[in-house]
Write an enzyme that holds these catalytic residues in place. Structure first.
Site, PDB file in Angstrom:
ATOM      1  N   HIS A 150       0.830  -1.219   0.000  1.00 54.06           N
ATOM      2  CA  HIS A 150       0.000   0.000   0.000  1.00 54.06           C
ATOM      3  C   HIS A 150       0.860   1.265   0.000  1.00 54.06           C
ATOM      4  CE1 HIS A 150      -3.957  -2.008   0.921  1.00 54.06           C
ATOM      5  NE2 HIS A 150      -3.142  -2.922   1.383  1.00 54.06           N
ATOM      6  N   ASN A 186     -10.372  -2.543   2.784  1.00 55.59           N
ATOM      7  CA  ASN A 186     -10.122  -2.457   1.345  1.00 55.59           C
ATOM      8  C   ASN A 186     -11.419  -2.103   0.629  1.00 55.59           C
ATOM      9  OD1 ASN A 186      -7.387  -3.080   1.229  1.00 55.59           O
ATOM     10  ND2 ASN A 186      -7.717  -5.274   0.978  1.00 55.59           N
TER      11      ASN A 186
END
Ligand code: HEM
Length: 490
Positions: A60, A133
């Site tokens: 990420h 997510n």
């Protein structure tokens, strides 16, 4: 009369606040040098410059964020005692960071990947981090497979290139990933913007009310902008045209006061139903069908403020699923339990021991812990006792105020998969997604996206193994992919 002084920019100083003589010239012996070691400002500039970067997030790494608030829209006190949720209309400040997963700091926003949707609620009882997510499910269900999964997505040791062969090798050997891979290969794998996608807590969590009753819950943040995706070719074109497209879109929307909004809907399962539910409700590769547990709207998430400094407020933001406030707790989801350790550990490495003291990470609630010292600590509680118990007025824990949510466990210590529930298998929900949720257009894109992805350097034997999984998801899907790849299974 105008105040001329007010218009003047501030005088440049060193980082110690000492005024400096020049923004342009270093101190030299004569106009043509040499330079002098006593030019402390020059040396400070060079040394600080060399230390401007902290390590990027191991996953990420590329992301964008904004501030805003969460507002409660329904009474949820029957399910949780969480203070920030206890009054309709109550607002809690938030930070949200969106991200891609596998690329590096400078990678393109529009590649096919899940998107991170991490929320920090600055509540009156400390920070609550929901680190989810844009998908309600995940690729693996045991934390010991996470590192291997990520290695298959990142650059290879020899070529330093990403490898579709490695991705399909891992996926085809890990059938539990098929549900998430199906989701990823639809056009939801290439969202148009961060604003046009949903966010999910993904895991099951535990809520605890004032009466001590417990409920298993799932969080769904539904975009009020509507879901919009790029097709595979649109996403690829945007990757070339503007690799920062999602970052720019979010920043510009907020700058123009077109504030993005998500509606929080909860799925709530009575505590006792988990044991006999037809799917293992703690398995992160499964959803809870809405027909079984209909989502209940309870709040709004609004982003209305851009960061003033990206590095200080977004790059140094540290989210950790272990930050749960009274009234909210973990479930037996093994992935979630693994994550409780992983994030604070990576923050100590990436940012530093006292990362929780940085303004973006510091709670609005007062801190009275017995932890002390460490590099770069600047907040402290004076001469407050540094040990407990003590006779000198140090903080005292309160089990009434912060009861631990809990469940019963017993059993032999083993390394094992979860005990399957009646309808647990890896393919049924992926098959239902294909048959019952996707439109004809979605199905066609799914087939071409999978075939396109599997055609890029994936060895034949791995293609064949993956194809066998697609047949198990749905016979027709398997046939369509086989045809697109020109494969016949023996
Ligand atoms: C055992 C499984 C997992 C492990 C060990 C793990 C580990 C990590 C680590 C080390 C980071 C980097 C954090 C940082 O440097 O700030 C990270 C980031 C992140 N992870 Fe996970 N992860 C796991 C599973 C998941 C799952 C299942 C989700 C979503 C449901 C998720 C969502 C995220 C998000 C959104 C970020 C970025 C947070 C931010 O914006 O700073 N991860 N993960």
């Amino acid at each position: 009369m105008t105040d001329q002084n007010a218009k003047r920019p501030p005088v440049t100083t060193t980082d110690a606040g000492i005024p400096v003589a020049s923004d342009e010239y270093s101190l030299s012996v004569g106009a043509n040098g040499p330079l002098l070691l006593q030019d402390h400002y020059l040396i400070q500039k060079m040394a600080q410059f060399n230390r401007e970067r902290v390590p990027e997030r191991v996953v990420h790494a590329k992301g964008s964020g904004a501030f805003g608030y969460f507002e409660v829209t329904a009474d949820v006190r029957q399910w949780t005692r969480a203070a920030f949720l206890n009054t309709v209309g109550k607002r809690t400040p938030v930070l949200v960071r969106f991200s891609t997963v596998a690329g590096e700091l400078g990678s393109a926003d529009t590649v096919r990947d899940p998107r991170g949707f991490a929320i920090k609620f600055y509540t009156e009882e400390g920070n609550y981090d929901l680190v989810g997510n844009n998908t309600p499910i995940f690729f693996v269900r045991d934390p010991s497979k996470f590192q291997d999964f990520i290695h298959s997505q990142k650059r290879m040791p020899d070529t330093d290139l990403r490898s579709h062969n490695a991705m399909w090798d891992f996926w085809s050997l890990s059938p539990e990933s098929i549900h998430q891979v199906t989701f990823l290969m639809t056009d939801r794998g290439t969202p148009r913007t961060y604003r046009h996608m949903n966010g999910y807590g993904s895991h099951t969590f535990l809520w605890l009310n004032e009466a001590g009753e417990q409920f298993w819950v799932k969080y769904h943040f539904k975009t009020e902008q509507g879901i919009e995706n790029f097709t595979d070719s649109e996403a690829k074109a945007m990757t070339a045209e503007d690799p920062d497209y999602h970052r720019r879109d979010l920043y510009e929307a907020i700058r123009k006061k077109d504030y993005p909004v998500w509606r929080l809907e909860m799925q709530i399962m009575p505590f006792a139903e988990a044991e006999r539910y037809r799917f293992n409700p703690f398995d992160l590769t499964k959803v809870w069908p809405h027909a079984d547990y209909p989502p209940i709207p309870i709040g709004r998430l609004v982003l209305d403020r851009n960061p003033e400094n990206f590095f200080a407020q977004i790059e140094q933001a540290a989210f950790e699923p272990a930050n749960m406030v009274p009234g909210i707790g973990p479930s037996p989801d093994k992935m979630l339990l693994g994550r409780l350790f992983s994030y604070p550990d990576t923050h100590r490495y990436r940012i530093g021991t006292n990362y929780l003291q940085l303004p973006v990470n510091a709670p609005l609630a007062p801190v009275h812990s017995y932890n002390k010292d460490g590099a770069m600590r600047y907040r402290h509680n004076g001469h407050q006792p540094v040990y407990a118990p003590n006779s000198y007025g140090g903080p005292q824990a309160d089990a009434q105020r912060a009861p631990d949510p809990s469940w019963w466990v017993s059993g032999e210590i083993v390394r094992s998969a979860y005990t399957p529930h009646a309808e647990d298998n890896d393919f049924v929900q992926a098959g239902n997604l294909y048959r019952h949720v996707l439109s004809e257009r979605d199905k066609a894109h799914l087939v071409s996206n999978i075939a396109g992805h599997m055609s890029q350097g994936v060895e034949r034997h791995i293609q064949e193994r993956a194809l066998k999984l697609w047949y198990q998801v749905d016979q027709e899907l398997g046939e369509r992919i086989a045809q697109a790849l020109g494969l016949v299974l023996s």
